[in-house]
Design a protein around this motif. Sequence first.
Motif, PDB file in Angstrom:
ATOM      1  N   GLY A   1       0.792  -1.230   0.000  1.00  0.00           N
ATOM      2  CA  GLY A   1       0.000   0.000   0.000  1.00  0.00           C
ATOM      3  C   GLY A   1       0.816   1.268   0.000  1.00  0.00           C
ATOM      4  O   GLY A   1       0.272   2.366   0.089  1.00  0.00           O
ATOM      5  N   ARG A   2       2.154   1.135  -0.130  1.00  0.00           N
ATOM      6  CA  ARG A   2       3.015   2.327  -0.136  1.00  0.00           C
ATOM      7  C   ARG A   2       2.825   3.089  -1.440  1.00  0.00           C
ATOM      8  O   ARG A   2       2.771   2.495  -2.514  1.00  0.00           O
ATOM      9  N   ARG A   3       2.753   4.404  -1.344  1.00  0.00           N
ATOM     10  CA  ARG A   3       2.563   5.229  -2.523  1.00  0.00           C
ATOM     11  C   ARG A   3       3.780   5.136  -3.447  1.00  0.00           C
ATOM     12  O   ARG A   3       4.924   5.154  -2.985  1.00  0.00           O
ATOM     13  N   GLU A   4       3.527   5.036  -4.751  1.00  0.00           N
ATOM     14  CA  GLU A   4       4.608   5.083  -5.722  1.00  0.00           C
ATOM     15  C   GLU A   4       5.121   6.523  -5.813  1.00  0.00           C
ATOM     16  O   GLU A   4       4.344   7.450  -6.054  1.00  0.00           O
ATOM     17  N   VAL A   5       6.389   6.692  -5.597  1.00  0.00           N
ATOM     18  CA  VAL A   5       6.979   8.031  -5.535  1.00  0.00           C
ATOM     19  C   VAL A   5       7.672   8.360  -6.855  1.00  0.00           C
ATOM     20  O   VAL A   5       8.473   7.567  -7.363  1.00  0.00           O
ATOM     21  N   ASN A   6       7.349   9.519  -7.389  1.00  0.00           N
ATOM     22  CA  ASN A   6       7.998   9.999  -8.605  1.00  0.00           C
ATOM     23  C   ASN A   6       9.265  10.753  -8.199  1.00  0.00           C
ATOM     24  O   ASN A   6       9.263  11.971  -8.031  1.00  0.00           O
ATOM     25  N   TRP A   7      10.376  10.004  -8.041  1.00  0.00           N
ATOM     26  CA  TRP A   7      11.610  10.603  -7.539  1.00  0.00           C
ATOM     27  C   TRP A   7      12.212  11.584  -8.530  1.00  0.00           C
ATOM     28  O   TRP A   7      12.882  12.538  -8.134  1.00  0.00           O
ATOM     29  N   ASP A   8      11.974  11.347  -9.813  1.00  0.00           N
ATOM     30  CA  ASP A   8      12.495  12.286 -10.812  1.00  0.00           C
ATOM     31  C   ASP A   8      11.911  13.681 -10.595  1.00  0.00           C
ATOM     32  O   ASP A   8      12.626  14.686 -10.640  1.00  0.00           O
ATOM     33  N   ALA A   9      10.586  13.711 -10.355  1.00  0.00           N
ATOM     34  CA  ALA A   9       9.921  14.997 -10.121  1.00  0.00           C
ATOM     35  C   ALA A   9      10.383  15.621  -8.811  1.00  0.00           C
ATOM     36  O   ALA A   9      10.606  16.841  -8.722  1.00  0.00           O
ATOM     37  N   ILE A  10      10.544  14.790  -7.762  1.00  0.00           N
ATOM     38  CA  ILE A  10      10.975  15.295  -6.454  1.00  0.00           C
ATOM     39  C   ILE A  10      12.398  15.851  -6.534  1.00  0.00           C
ATOM     40  O   ILE A  10      12.694  16.935  -6.019  1.00  0.00           O
ATOM     41  N   ASN A  11      13.276  15.105  -7.185  1.00  0.00           N
ATOM     42  CA  ASN A  11      14.665  15.568  -7.305  1.00  0.00           C
ATOM     43  C   ASN A  11      14.765  16.833  -8.153  1.00  0.00           C
ATOM     44  O   ASN A  11      15.590  17.713  -7.879  1.00  0.00           O
ATOM     45  N   GLU A  12      13.920  16.925  -9.183  1.00  0.00           N
ATOM     46  CA  GLU A  12      13.898  18.128 -10.011  1.00  0.00           C
ATOM     47  C   GLU A  12      13.455  19.337  -9.187  1.00  0.00           C
ATOM     48  O   GLU A  12      14.009  20.432  -9.294  1.00  0.00           O
ATOM     49  N   THR A  13      12.437  19.109  -8.322  1.00  0.00           N
ATOM     50  CA  THR A  13      11.964  20.181  -7.438  1.00  0.00           C
ATOM     51  C   THR A  13      13.065  20.610  -6.474  1.00  0.00           C
ATOM     52  O   THR A  13      13.255  21.803  -6.221  1.00  0.00           O
ATOM     53  N   LYS A  14      13.810  19.622  -5.923  1.00  0.00           N
ATOM     54  CA  LYS A  14      14.902  19.937  -5.000  1.00  0.00           C
ATOM     55  C   LYS A  14      15.977  20.774  -5.686  1.00  0.00           C
ATOM     56  O   LYS A  14      16.503  21.734  -5.104  1.00  0.00           O
ATOM     57  N   ARG A  15      16.309  20.408  -6.933  1.00  0.00           N
ATOM     58  CA  ARG A  15      17.317  21.172  -7.676  1.00  0.00           C
ATOM     59  C   ARG A  15      16.829  22.599  -7.954  1.00  0.00           C
ATOM     60  O   ARG A  15      17.599  23.562  -7.869  1.00  0.00           O
ATOM     61  N   LYS A  16      15.533  22.691  -8.254  1.00  0.00           N
ATOM     62  CA  LYS A  16      14.954  24.004  -8.527  1.00  0.00           C
ATOM     63  C   LYS A  16      14.992  24.889  -7.280  1.00  0.00           C
ATOM     64  O   LYS A  16      15.363  26.073  -7.350  1.00  0.00           O
ATOM     65  N   VAL A  17      14.614  24.305  -6.117  1.00  0.00           N
ATOM     66  CA  VAL A  17      14.626  25.056  -4.856  1.00  0.00           C
ATOM     67  C   VAL A  17      16.050  25.463  -4.491  1.00  0.00           C
ATOM     68  O   VAL A  17      16.296  26.570  -4.004  1.00  0.00           O
ATOM     69  N   ALA A  18      17.013  24.558  -4.731  1.00  0.00           N
ATOM     70  CA  ALA A  18      18.415  24.843  -4.403  1.00  0.00           C
ATOM     71  C   ALA A  18      18.960  26.019  -5.202  1.00  0.00           C
ATOM     72  O   ALA A  18      19.885  26.713  -4.752  1.00  0.00           O
ATOM     73  N   SER A  19      18.372  26.267  -6.381  1.00  0.00           N
ATOM     74  CA  SER A  19      18.832  27.388  -7.213  1.00  0.00           C
ATOM     75  C   SER A  19      18.216  28.724  -6.808  1.00  0.00           C
ATOM     76  O   SER A  19      18.625  29.771  -7.298  1.00  0.00           O
ATOM     77  N   TYR A  20      17.218  28.685  -5.899  1.00  0.00           N
ATOM     78  CA  TYR A  20      16.570  29.920  -5.452  1.00  0.00           C
ATOM     79  C   TYR A  20      17.562  30.771  -4.651  1.00  0.00           C
ATOM     80  O   TYR A  20      18.472  30.238  -4.007  1.00  0.00           O
ATOM     81  N   PRO A  21      17.360  32.086  -4.606  1.00  0.00           N
ATOM     82  CA  PRO A  21      18.125  32.915  -3.659  1.00  0.00           C
ATOM     83  C   PRO A  21      17.749  32.548  -2.225  1.00  0.00           C
ATOM     84  O   PRO A  21      16.690  31.942  -1.986  1.00  0.00           O
TER      85      PRO A  21
END
Length: 548
Positions: A518-538
Amino acid sequence: MGNVVVQQENLSFWTRMGCTAESFKKRTSAPGENALNQTMKPRHLHMIAIGGSIGAGFFVGSGSAPYRGGPGTLLVDFAIMGFMIFNVVYALGELAVMYPVSGGFYTYSTRFIDPSWGFAMGWNYVFQWAIVLPLELVVASVTTQYWNKDIDPTVWITIFLVAIIAINVFGVLGYAEEEFWSSILKLGAIVAFMIIGLVLVLGGGPSDYKFDSYWGARLWHDPGAFKNGFKGVCSVFVTAAFAFSGTELVGLAAAESQNPATALPGAIKQVFWRITCFYIVGLLFVGLLVSSTDQRLLGSGAVIDVNASPFVIVGEDAGLFGYNHFMNAIILISVISIGNSGVYGGSRTLCALSEQGYAPKFFSYIDKSGRPLFATIAILLCGAIGYVNAAASGPTIFDWLLALSGLAALFTWGSICVAHIRFRAAWKHHGHTLDEIPFKAAGGVWGSWFGLILIILVLAAQFYTALYPLGNNGKLGTAEDWFKAMLALPVVIVFWACGYLWKRTGWLTLDKIDVDTGRREVNWDAINETKRKVASYPAWRRVLHALF
């Protein structure tokens, strides 16, 4: 695309809204599929998290608290309970993102602690909300007497019960929209109070009234910040717990949102701001403006007396004509909102209990508009208990009903903390790492330990004040006093015993805890992309992202 979503798209608008005969027919779903609607939007989840549980416990209960413990105790106890609920909700968020199930709280207890304890927590939660609904209806009817005492309260109970039934005809969207708009009103009223409070503390009130010159923190010096010593501190904890009841509903609502994996973490972050900005700052001004010796804070002895609301008292003392009526209207809306939340929380949990074989099977019936039909009807029928208040013994009966629901939330919160602790232990035991968890609780497993310890301390404080009630000159209280304060404890024990006798299961060892089904399937590509995007923020934008 799921079978349920396809069915929804093939129905007419009015059937989806629950307004046709067709909408009451049973919905078909694949085994293991969530048959409830997933139509709640992120804005709904955010407002349920930040304002959904603000009700009479905050607007009125915060009056008797300073009378018992003083303004300093009010702030300290609410801050401690706020820290506890912050950790509880983050733990719940981590579990809900990992395992998206309806009736979430009790299912986590069943899965990670003990199925018998899960049975007890499920039924405890259903009873909590089934009792809260008639209580809130009675409080709403009492609230209207602020304007007109000639109309029989049972008339208002009927009107408000019909209104809640009408909201629930529209299913989850009815609940979500009502909570969204009522939360905006409640939060707006608190913000207005804080602005008015600041002006009054600085002496900007109308001429010839109490706050027409600099007021400051004089009430913290005379009569003082703390009253009744340690017992005063203990006596306010349960008031604070009651004020926070319902905060966990955001985790339950996540099962009916469009994309809980992305919407829930943002909603969980809002809880911190509700605790700090609205509860703590709002109650700071209450303590500055209303004396802890003011007899009006005790009310008339009714279930909840709006005349005892410090928010109403401030308006009267400051000469702000009409403000007391405005706040009374906000209290009325808040009370009806909590009653509606009771129907939502109770019905979804009862439906989930039925799906797992812990309640009669017909409660798992979900109609084509996504309503758990018979579970909702069962909770709504409990609203009729409100008419008991019209009987001569009504107030006494309601004292006992309040005793049943008073501590119930603490057991729910404690179970969420234990479930999170056990989940993390089993997760590690089965060879997983923290990097595999998409949303992590802010305090980690230590936050859940702190939350659990605080809950145990609050239960101990309640036990102490039940044995030696405030104002009893240090003497032992009566058996009635103790049961009115601690009735939820034996009720939970009875539920657990029933669950054990029925299921014959005990404490789950780490080997027996299943962390994969019953564990949710995680879209790690999307999560990692979001992390990279946040890391580029000021830097300033990264801080805002972390906070909101």
